[in-house]
Scaffold this motif. Structure first.
Motif, short mmCIF file in Angstrom:
data_model
loop_
_atom_site.label_atom_id
_atom_site.label_comp_id
_atom_site.label_asym_id
_atom_site.label_seq_id
_atom_site.Cartn_x
_atom_site.Cartn_y
_atom_site.Cartn_z
N VAL A 143 0.68 -1.30 0.05
CA VAL A 143 -0.10 -0.04 -0.07
C VAL A 143 0.93 1.08 0.16
O VAL A 143 1.87 1.25 0.95
N ILE A 144 0.49 2.10 -0.86
CA ILE A 144 1.49 3.38 -1.09
C ILE A 144 0.45 4.80 -0.80
O ILE A 144 -0.61 4.81 -1.20
N ASN A 145 1.11 5.55 0.04
CA ASN A 145 0.56 6.80 0.10
C ASN A 145 1.01 7.63 -1.17
O ASN A 145 2.37 8.08 -1.08
N LEU A 160 6.74 -14.81 -5.28
CA LEU A 160 5.98 -13.75 -4.72
C LEU A 160 4.45 -14.19 -5.11
O LEU A 160 4.41 -14.62 -6.23
N ARG A 161 3.48 -13.90 -4.02
CA ARG A 161 2.31 -13.75 -4.43
C ARG A 161 1.91 -12.32 -3.90
O ARG A 161 1.93 -12.01 -2.73
N LEU A 162 1.64 -11.34 -4.85
CA LEU A 162 1.62 -10.00 -4.33
C LEU A 162 0.10 -9.58 -4.58
O LEU A 162 -0.72 -9.75 -5.14
N PHE A 163 -0.38 -8.78 -3.20
CA PHE A 163 -1.61 -8.21 -3.26
C PHE A 163 -1.34 -6.76 -2.91
O PHE A 163 -0.45 -6.21 -2.26
N CYS A 164 -2.23 -6.12 -3.57
CA CYS A 164 -2.06 -4.58 -3.34
C CYS A 164 -3.16 -3.75 -3.43
O CYS A 164 -4.43 -4.19 -3.73
N LEU A 218 -8.09 -4.85 4.66
CA LEU A 218 -8.38 -5.50 3.55
C LEU A 218 -7.25 -6.28 3.09
O LEU A 218 -7.45 -7.73 2.95
N LEU A 219 -6.05 -5.54 3.30
CA LEU A 219 -4.92 -6.55 2.53
C LEU A 219 -4.53 -7.54 3.70
O LEU A 219 -4.25 -8.84 3.18
N LEU A 253 3.56 -6.88 5.14
CA LEU A 253 3.00 -5.93 4.54
C LEU A 253 3.99 -4.68 4.39
O LEU A 253 4.48 -4.08 5.51
N LEU A 254 4.04 -4.35 3.20
CA LEU A 254 4.88 -3.36 2.78
C LEU A 254 4.21 -1.95 2.44
O LEU A 254 3.23 -2.16 1.78
N PHE A 255 4.68 -1.17 3.33
CA PHE A 255 3.86 0.43 3.06
C PHE A 255 4.90 1.18 2.80
O PHE A 255 5.96 1.32 3.17
N ALA A 256 4.57 2.38 2.15
CA ALA A 256 5.35 3.43 1.89
C ALA A 256 4.67 4.96 2.12
O ALA A 256 3.57 5.29 1.76
#
Length: 377
Positions: A10-12, A60-64, A103-104, A112-115
């Motif tokens: 998730v990115i801001n 990887l299995r990526l969810f965004c 949701l993720l 969880l990777l966030f920016a």
């Protein structure tokens, strides 16, 4: 074939806009920064991180999050991904971040990777479930929180370590944020908002070189001290068989059994060499935790010599209350092979598959993979 690593993103997209505009932050001022001609740079920061994990994208299995909050960047980089949720408008808000994080997490993420910046870290902290592993890619103006990697490339390298099955230490890091209004008046006021579970850089090899061979008895003393501190949190602990767990019990001043399952409550051994029926009667009431260890060199943590810890006992205790204890030396003997589970319940084995926390020292945890099948050579 290895189980896919479930990574959420998730990115801001407005993070960092206020920096070049000398606005001392971006909270509530994104429009003003955009009007000044400032170009968003959050996507570029995340791209730098993702480039570091491209060689392992097949693992990887990526969810965004949708649109500018993740989907657009992954599409431009050619990643395969699954989008969760929808955005009501193109103008994202803190509420969108919080909703996407919730949701993720329904995707059973490994990480969880966030920016963003400290404001984004606060939003994540507001929505994250206890124990969910997270890591921040620094993209904001102010980064006072300890949940961010030192730079985007470092974030990518840390994820790459996880994808390669390397030993990565876990820790709890502070989420802090500054009062931007006060900051713009020249006053720095930070506040603690909470903590996130984060992966830290794995320094396993370096530590061994500096300290010589790991002394297992000293490590067990450390873990035992931590377990004694944790005893007040639950009704009791169920110790699986094995020399490691026996060493833990001895370090706690208790006489356990090498090949049996022992039960401890309030610092006392209340049941030695317990049967499955006895365990079931115990766990039907109260809160319990189960502590198992791996068979050295083989890796089984369930289904070999500890069948007393049956599927129904595991389900009653809860999978989140299943812990593994192993020294880093023992983990090395597995040479990257996962822990194995063979409970007799195929569905349960599948749900146990993934990354699990391993107690490896005093308040020290590592992440290690668990699988229902041996990995192919």
């Amino acid at each position: 074939m290895k189980e896919a690593f479930k990574l959420g993103l998730v990115i801001n997209p407005f993070a960092g806009l206020g920096g070049q505009a000398a606005l001392k932050g971006s909270d509530g001022l994104a429009h003003e920064a955009l009007a000044m001609g400032i170009e968003p740079r959050a996507h570029e920061r995340v791209r730098q991180a993702l480039e570091r994990i491209e060689p392992w994208r097949e693992r990887l299995r990526l969810f965004c999050a949708p649109g500018a909050m993740g989907e657009d960047l992954l599409a431009s980089m050619g990643f395969d991904y699954e989008v969760v949720g929808e955005l009501s408008t193109a103008e994202t808000t803190a509420a969108d971040t919080e909703r996407m994080v919730r949701l993720l997490q329904e995707c059973d993420l490994d990480l969880l990777l966030f920016a963003g910046g400290d404001g984004t870290a606060r939003d994540v902290c507001n929505s994250i479930q206890p124990g969910q592993l997270a890591l921040g890619i620094p993209a904001g103006v102010k980064i006072h929180s300890g949940v961010y990697a030192v730079n985007p490339r470092a974030a990518g390298e840390l994820v790459a370590l996880l994808l390669q099955g390397e030993l990565v230490r876990l820790g709890e890091a502070e989420v802090r944020d500054i009062d931007e209004d006060a900051f713009r008046q020249g006053s720095v006021r930070t506040r603690h908002y909470g903590e996130l579970s984060v992966p830290e850089e794995g320094r396993f090899v370096q530590q061994v070189k500096q300290g010589g061979r790991e002394q297992e008895t000293l490590v067990l003393d450390d873990v035992a001290a931590w377990l004694q501190e944790l005893q007040d949190d639950v009704d009791g602990w169920i110790f699986g068989p094995g020399s490691t767990n026996l060493g833990l019990l001895e370090a706690m001043g208790l006489q356990g059994t090498l090949l049996g399952v022992d039960v401890v409550r309030n610092g006392e051994l209340i049941l030695a060499d317990a049967t499955e029926a006895q365990l079931w009667e115990l766990v039907s009431q109260g809160a319990w935790r189960i502590l198992v260890t791996a068979i050295g060199g083989q890796g089984h943590i369930l289904g070999r010599g500890n069948q007393q810890i049956s599927p129904r006992v595991l389900e009653a205790v809860g999978l989140d209350n299943l812990f593994v204890v192993a020294t880093k030396t023992k983990l090395r003997t597995l040479q990257g092979r996962p822990f194995l589970v063979d409970t007799g319940d195929a569905d349960l084995d599948q749900r146990l598959t993934g990354l699990r926390r391993v107690l490896s020292g005093y308040r020290e945890e590592m992440l290690y993979p668990v699988s229902w099948k041996a990995e192919a050579e």
